[in-house]
Design a protein around this motif. Sequence first.
Motif, PDB file in Angstrom:
ATOM      1  N   ALA A 261      -3.223  12.842   7.483  1.00 41.59           N
ATOM      2  CA  ALA A 261      -4.146  13.830   8.035  1.00 41.59           C
ATOM      3  C   ALA A 261      -5.179  13.146   8.919  1.00 41.59           C
ATOM      4  CB  ALA A 261      -4.828  14.601   6.907  1.00 41.59           C
ATOM      5  N   PHE A 262      -5.702  11.994   8.455  1.00 43.68           N
ATOM      6  CA  PHE A 262      -6.628  11.249   9.311  1.00 43.68           C
ATOM      7  C   PHE A 262      -5.975  10.910  10.637  1.00 43.68           C
ATOM      8  CE2 PHE A 262      -7.695   7.199  11.213  1.00 43.68           C
ATOM      9  CZ  PHE A 262      -9.022   7.410  11.546  1.00 43.68           C
ATOM     10  N   ARG A 263      -4.755  10.387  10.588  1.00 45.41           N
ATOM     11  CA  ARG A 263      -4.081   9.983  11.829  1.00 45.41           C
ATOM     12  C   ARG A 263      -3.868  11.169  12.757  1.00 45.41           C
ATOM     13  NH1 ARG A 263      -2.548   5.871   8.192  1.00 45.41           N
ATOM     14  NH2 ARG A 263      -1.264   7.224   6.888  1.00 45.41           N
ATOM     15  N   ALA A 264      -3.542  12.342  12.196  1.00 44.09           N
ATOM     16  CA  ALA A 264      -3.385  13.535  13.030  1.00 44.09           C
ATOM     17  C   ALA A 264      -4.694  13.894  13.717  1.00 44.09           C
ATOM     18  CB  ALA A 264      -2.890  14.705  12.178  1.00 44.09           C
ATOM     19  N   GLY A 265      -5.786  13.896  12.962  1.00 47.94           N
ATOM     20  CA  GLY A 265      -7.083  14.216  13.559  1.00 47.94           C
ATOM     21  C   GLY A 265      -7.504  13.196  14.595  1.00 47.94           C
ATOM     22  N   PHE A 266      -7.315  11.919  14.270  1.00 50.91           N
ATOM     23  CA  PHE A 266      -7.676  10.873  15.218  1.00 50.91           C
ATOM     24  C   PHE A 266      -6.872  11.003  16.510  1.00 50.91           C
ATOM     25  CE2 PHE A 266      -6.868   6.753  17.167  1.00 50.91           C
ATOM     26  CZ  PHE A 266      -8.156   6.285  17.368  1.00 50.91           C
ATOM     27  N   LEU A 267      -5.569  11.198  16.388  1.00 53.74           N
ATOM     28  CA  LEU A 267      -4.712  11.297  17.571  1.00 53.74           C
ATOM     29  C   LEU A 267      -5.024  12.554  18.377  1.00 53.74           C
ATOM     30  CD1 LEU A 267      -1.392  10.144  15.893  1.00 53.74           C
ATOM     31  CD2 LEU A 267      -2.653   8.900  17.667  1.00 53.74           C
ATOM     32  N   ALA A 268      -5.369  13.645  17.693  1.00 52.71           N
ATOM     33  CA  ALA A 268      -5.745  14.872  18.407  1.00 52.71           C
ATOM     34  C   ALA A 268      -6.972  14.626  19.263  1.00 52.71           C
ATOM     35  CB  ALA A 268      -5.996  16.005  17.417  1.00 52.71           C
ATOM     36  N   GLY A 269      -7.951  13.916  18.703  1.00 54.02           N
ATOM     37  CA  GLY A 269      -9.146  13.605  19.473  1.00 54.02           C
ATOM     38  C   GLY A 269      -8.865  12.645  20.610  1.00 54.02           C
ATOM     39  N   ALA A 270      -8.130  11.572  20.311  1.00 51.64           N
ATOM     40  CA  ALA A 270      -7.839  10.564  21.329  1.00 51.64           C
ATOM     41  C   ALA A 270      -7.025  11.156  22.476  1.00 51.64           C
ATOM     42  CB  ALA A 270      -7.105   9.389  20.700  1.00 51.64           C
ATOM     43  N   ALA A 271      -6.071  12.034  22.143  1.00 52.86           N
ATOM     44  CA  ALA A 271      -5.227  12.634  23.178  1.00 52.86           C
ATOM     45  C   ALA A 271      -6.025  13.510  24.134  1.00 52.86           C
ATOM     46  CB  ALA A 271      -4.114  13.459  22.535  1.00 52.86           C
ATOM     47  N   GLY A 273      -9.050  12.711  25.105  1.00 59.39           N
ATOM     48  CA  GLY A 273      -9.999  11.859  25.805  1.00 59.39           C
ATOM     49  C   GLY A 273     -11.253  11.509  25.043  1.00 59.39           C
ATOM     50  N   ALA A 274     -11.302  11.812  23.750  1.00 55.19           N
ATOM     51  CA  ALA A 274     -12.485  11.476  22.964  1.00 55.19           C
ATOM     52  C   ALA A 274     -12.553   9.971  22.726  1.00 55.19           C
ATOM     53  CB  ALA A 274     -12.465  12.201  21.627  1.00 55.19           C
ATOM     54  N   PRO A 275     -13.739   9.387  22.680  1.00 56.41           N
ATOM     55  CA  PRO A 275     -13.866   7.981  22.316  1.00 56.41           C
ATOM     56  C   PRO A 275     -13.310   7.754  20.908  1.00 56.41           C
ATOM     57  CG  PRO A 275     -15.941   8.841  23.162  1.00 56.41           C
ATOM     58  CD  PRO A 275     -15.040  10.023  22.943  1.00 56.41           C
ATOM     59  N   PRO A 276     -12.850   6.557  20.598  1.00 53.41           N
ATOM     60  CA  PRO A 276     -12.248   6.307  19.277  1.00 53.41           C
ATOM     61  C   PRO A 276     -13.145   6.693  18.109  1.00 53.41           C
ATOM     62  CG  PRO A 276     -11.836   4.451  20.747  1.00 53.41           C
ATOM     63  CD  PRO A 276     -12.770   5.374  21.474  1.00 53.41           C
ATOM     64  N   GLU A 277     -14.446   6.432  18.224  1.00 49.91           N
ATOM     65  CA  GLU A 277     -15.351   6.766  17.128  1.00 49.91           C
ATOM     66  C   GLU A 277     -15.424   8.271  16.888  1.00 49.91           C
ATOM     67  OE1 GLU A 277     -16.099   2.759  18.467  1.00 49.91           O
ATOM     68  OE2 GLU A 277     -16.003   4.662  19.575  1.00 49.91           O
ATOM     69  N   ARG A 278     -15.444   9.052  17.968  1.00 54.17           N
ATOM     70  CA  ARG A 278     -15.477  10.504  17.821  1.00 54.17           C
ATOM     71  C   ARG A 278     -14.141  11.007  17.265  1.00 54.17           C
ATOM     72  NH1 ARG A 278     -19.883  12.046  17.655  1.00 54.17           N
ATOM     73  NH2 ARG A 278     -20.614  11.936  19.814  1.00 54.17           N
ATOM     74  N   ALA A 279     -13.044  10.462  17.763  1.00 52.20           N
ATOM     75  CA  ALA A 279     -11.729  10.852  17.258  1.00 52.20           C
ATOM     76  C   ALA A 279     -11.609  10.522  15.771  1.00 52.20           C
ATOM     77  CB  ALA A 279     -10.640  10.140  18.055  1.00 52.20           C
ATOM     78  N   ALA A 280     -12.174   9.399  15.355  1.00 51.95           N
ATOM     79  CA  ALA A 280     -12.131   9.012  13.945  1.00 51.95           C
ATOM     80  C   ALA A 280     -12.937   9.971  13.082  1.00 51.95           C
ATOM     81  CB  ALA A 280     -12.638   7.587  13.782  1.00 51.95           C
ATOM     82  N   GLN A 281     -14.030  10.516  13.604  1.00 50.69           N
ATOM     83  CA  GLN A 281     -14.799  11.500  12.849  1.00 50.69           C
ATOM     84  C   GLN A 281     -13.962  12.744  12.576  1.00 50.69           C
ATOM     85  OE1 GLN A 281     -18.211  11.976  15.400  1.00 50.69           O
ATOM     86  NE2 GLN A 281     -19.290  10.196  14.549  1.00 50.69           N
ATOM     87  N   LEU A 282     -13.234  13.204  13.585  1.00 46.42           N
ATOM     88  CA  LEU A 282     -12.353  14.345  13.382  1.00 46.42           C
ATOM     89  C   LEU A 282     -11.279  13.991  12.359  1.00 46.42           C
ATOM     90  CD1 LEU A 282     -11.213  17.138  13.984  1.00 46.42           C
ATOM     91  CD2 LEU A 282     -10.142  16.196  16.052  1.00 46.42           C
ATOM     92  N   ALA A 313     -22.023  15.235   8.032  1.00 48.60           N
ATOM     93  CA  ALA A 313     -21.733  13.808   7.928  1.00 48.60           C
ATOM     94  C   ALA A 313     -22.194  13.010   9.137  1.00 48.60           C
ATOM     95  CB  ALA A 313     -20.226  13.606   7.730  1.00 48.60           C
ATOM     96  N   TYR A 314     -22.097  13.610  10.330  1.00 48.38           N
ATOM     97  CA  TYR A 314     -22.307  12.832  11.553  1.00 48.38           C
ATOM     98  C   TYR A 314     -23.374  13.400  12.495  1.00 48.38           C
ATOM     99  CZ  TYR A 314     -17.722  11.284   9.886  1.00 48.38           C
ATOM    100  OH  TYR A 314     -16.689  10.818   9.109  1.00 48.38           O
ATOM    101  N   GLY A 315     -23.871  14.607  12.215  1.00 50.61           N
ATOM    102  CA  GLY A 315     -24.948  15.147  13.025  1.00 50.61           C
ATOM    103  C   GLY A 315     -24.529  16.248  13.980  1.00 50.61           C
ATOM    104  N   HIS A 316     -25.518  16.876  14.594  1.00 50.82           N
ATOM    105  CA  HIS A 316     -25.275  18.028  15.477  1.00 50.82           C
ATOM    106  C   HIS A 316     -24.550  17.631  16.758  1.00 50.82           C
ATOM    107  CE1 HIS A 316     -27.609  21.040  13.222  1.00 50.82           C
ATOM    108  NE2 HIS A 316     -28.409  20.030  12.901  1.00 50.82           N
ATOM    109  N   THR A 317     -24.871  16.479  17.313  1.00 48.83           N
ATOM    110  CA  THR A 317     -24.201  16.056  18.548  1.00 48.83           C
ATOM    111  C   THR A 317     -22.716  15.870  18.306  1.00 48.83           C
ATOM    112  OG1 THR A 317     -26.201  14.952  19.344  1.00 48.83           O
ATOM    113  CG2 THR A 317     -24.109  14.292  20.342  1.00 48.83           C
ATOM    114  N   ALA A 318     -22.376  15.258  17.183  1.00 54.80           N
ATOM    115  CA  ALA A 318     -20.967  15.067  16.849  1.00 54.80           C
ATOM    116  C   ALA A 318     -20.260  16.408  16.662  1.00 54.80           C
ATOM    117  CB  ALA A 318     -20.841  14.224  15.587  1.00 54.80           C
ATOM    118  N   ALA A 319     -20.916  17.350  15.986  1.00 49.74           N
ATOM    119  CA  ALA A 319     -20.300  18.658  15.758  1.00 49.74           C
ATOM    120  C   ALA A 319     -20.023  19.375  17.072  1.00 49.74           C
ATOM    121  CB  ALA A 319     -21.201  19.508  14.866  1.00 49.74           C
TER     122      ALA A 319
END
Length: 330
Positions: A261-271, A273-282, A313-319
């Motif tokens: 599930a983590f990998r799916a969320g991370f890849l969805a974000g990365a695909a 164009g999200a930075p890796p840290e933001r994709a990892a939050q998802l 967990a990560y704040g309003h900007t992240a959300a």
Amino acid sequence: MPIAVTGVIAMDHLMTFPGRFPERSAGDRLHVASLAFLAEGLEIRRGGGGANIAFGLGRLGLDPVLIGAVGSDFADYQVWLKQHGVDTESVLVVPGEHTARHVCTTDVEGERVSTFRPGAMGAAATPSLPSLRSVAERTGGLGLVVVAPGDPAAMLRHTEECRALGLPFVAHPSWQIGGMDRADLKYLVSGTSCLLTNEDESARLMESTGLSRPQILDRVGAWVTTLGAAGVRIERGGHEPSLVPAIGSVTVAEPSGAGDAFRAGFLAGAAQGAPPERAAQLGCVLASFALETTGTQEYALDVRRLLNRVREAYGHTAAAAVRRLVTYAA
């Protein structure tokens, strides 16, 4: 363009042991090969790393294409995946064979004992499996290929096809680190846009390849390592590592599938164009939903709850940033 996910498609048989495995295998019984554990309950669920990642991507609205081999018992599973946004037209059905089986028993400490039968998975290395070129032609192109654990020969084939076609690919060797030789592992990870491991796998990968951490970082775009409750470490050559915290206060029902599930969320974000840290939050938030559910594809996805967890967990900007990544989530 869609993401293609290669790797094993399996049925999971999940049981729990109301004790601790080490208590049954300690002392002078270490030499004994026959150990018995009286398990409680049995959950038969859809699983397999490739299918789990594709399921998560489908729930997030990414229209993934699943590529792998299954047995003639796949019909109901195929309907399930299609209902959750997964393209299964490139899955090879092998008549007379069973879909791969994973039998897993978990103790009270979260330790697991697993048995895996490949079944139809071996056919993924044969010419009968659709090539990435044919999949790209059918779908109008591929934006990314995920080489998840499966038949080792198939993993190498997919990697070679990606290089030949100029397709970016993600390497996720996982439990096949021990099933591939040194040269093949080096080939698998070299040139990948992202390498995905957990903490144990990262250590075994360095040992199996004979490569140091800096040498691996020279070969990959980014190295993302899940650390369980400690979060996720992101490493890139020439940069200081960054750590993304995990979601706290999660009631764990069954740990299987949280990594996928983590990998799916991370890849969805990365695909997207999200930075890796933001994709990892998802990815961390999606993993938290999987942890709360028995079975690797049983978690519900409510966008409001997801965004609330990101905010807490990560704040309003992240959300706000993650909200743009889950616009089409189911």
